[in-house]
Design an enzyme around this catalytic site. Structure first.
Site: not given
Ligand code: ASP
Length: 354
Positions: A16, A92, A169
């Protein structure tokens, strides 16, 4: 103390943090490093040197596979002697898996590897990306009075807290505080200063040289118990062709039903050479199979304790140990021993609480 001569390598994998909203669909899509860089002019203000390597293509972390971990380890190995620390920008969703895997794949690590990301893209006004990235870079460059890195381990920095990577986690899909380390204290907290908990941080043996490992075996399954689970379901998972380890998600301190059909299926799987590992469904606390009869019965079938490890750690540690062709007895021993600070035995946990 931030080392003004430090050299940090920033590895951008995606997530993200660098995404942009597709104006037609409203969906967040991965974007290139230039986009991230354009929204982060603060990078010029660091006194130390920051170089970068970019994944091509950058990916949403749901796409992460062991090959991507190998690629990260390769980048770190190739650049290990030339940099003081590494910051990995990562989505994430699977960041805790990547942090756990890297902690096993790089043995005798003596430099910081800090993973971070964001819940809102860097181009958004309320983004958490800048704060996370700036502090992660500072932590990677921070040294003690002897000139040694303060956090020479794989960690995750997110919203004010630095956590051991293999203890972490993802717990929140909405708030900025997306990660928790339930069974191990934070390594540092950031506010107007960065306060390190030096006792909680691993001390490397600087006489040992680092070793980079690439073998991982993914023939691992998980089986979550629930009241009413039936023998067909349990038998199906334990009977998966080629499966080498099954992580059993049990109740409380590692308890499971004592129904003869259940214990027989587990016993049979162990006899067939499958490693069955006990992981509690509770995020806080440890498996202790000596505590209740229902746990002891499992122990008697040959089930291995996962202690207070996270699911991410158990999966990646098993991938690592099976991938290195240790025999089952050896793996059982290594599952009891922390390789990178990923478990604490119940007796030690009790002592800490006293
Ligand atoms: N879907 C994204 C990922 O894990 C979520 C994020 O980066 O927070 O690449």
């Amino acid at each position: 103390m931030i080392d003004a001569n430090a050299r940090i390598l920033l590895i951008y994998t995606g997530g993200t943090i660098g995404m942009v909203e597709n104006p037609l669909t409203g969906i967040l899509e991965s974007f290139d490093f230039e986009h991230l860089n354009n929204h982060f002019p603060e990078i010029e203000m660091f006194k130390f040197q920051i170089d970068h390597v970019v994944f091509d293509p950058v990916i949403d972390s749901s796409e992460i596979r062991p090959d991507h971990w190998r690629k990260m380890v390769h980048i770190i190995q190739d650049n290990y002697d030339n940099y003081d620390g590494f910051v990995i920008l990562h989505g994430t969703d699977t960041m805790a898996y990547t942090a756990s895997a890297l902690s096993f794949m790089i043995e005798n690590l003596s430099k910081p590897i800090v993973l971070t990301g964001a819940q809102l893209p860097i181009g958004k006004l309320r983004t958490d990306a800048k704060e996370n990235l700036i502090t992660a870079l500072e932590i990677a460059a921070d040294k003690d009075m002897e000139g040694n890195p303060i956090v020479p381990e794989v960690s995750i920095f997110f919203q004010n807290y630095l956590m051991r990577g293999n203890r972490t986690t993802k717990v929140n899909a909405e708030n900025f505080n997306a990660f928790r380390s339930f069974n191990y204290p934070a390594l540092a907290r950031s506010g107007i200063n960065i306060w390190y908990d030096r006792k909680a941080i691993l001390t490397p043996d600087y006489n040992k040289t680092e070793r980079f490992h690439y073998h991982l075996n993914t023939h691992i399954a998980t089986l979550k118990l629930f009241p009413g689970i039936n023998s067909d379901m349990v038998a199906a998972v334990l009977g998966i062709k080629g499966v080498r380890a099954v992580i059993l998600e049990t109740y409380g301190t590692g308890n499971a039903p004592m129904a003869p059909w259940f214990l027989e299926l587990i016993k049979d799987a162990v006899k067939r050479g499958i490693l069955v590992v006990n992981k509690t469904q509770c995020p806080i606390g440890s498996v202790d199979m000596y505590r209740y009869e229902t746990g002891l019965e499992l122990l008697k079938t040959g089930v291995i304790s996962g202690f207070d490890a996270t699911m991410e750690t158990l999966i990646t540690k098993l991938m690592f140990l099976i991938g290195h062709n240790y025999d089952n007895e050896d793996i059982k021993i290594r599952m009891r021993v922390p390789l990178a600070g990923e478990i604490t035995h119940p007796e030690e946990r009790n002592n800490e609480r006293m």
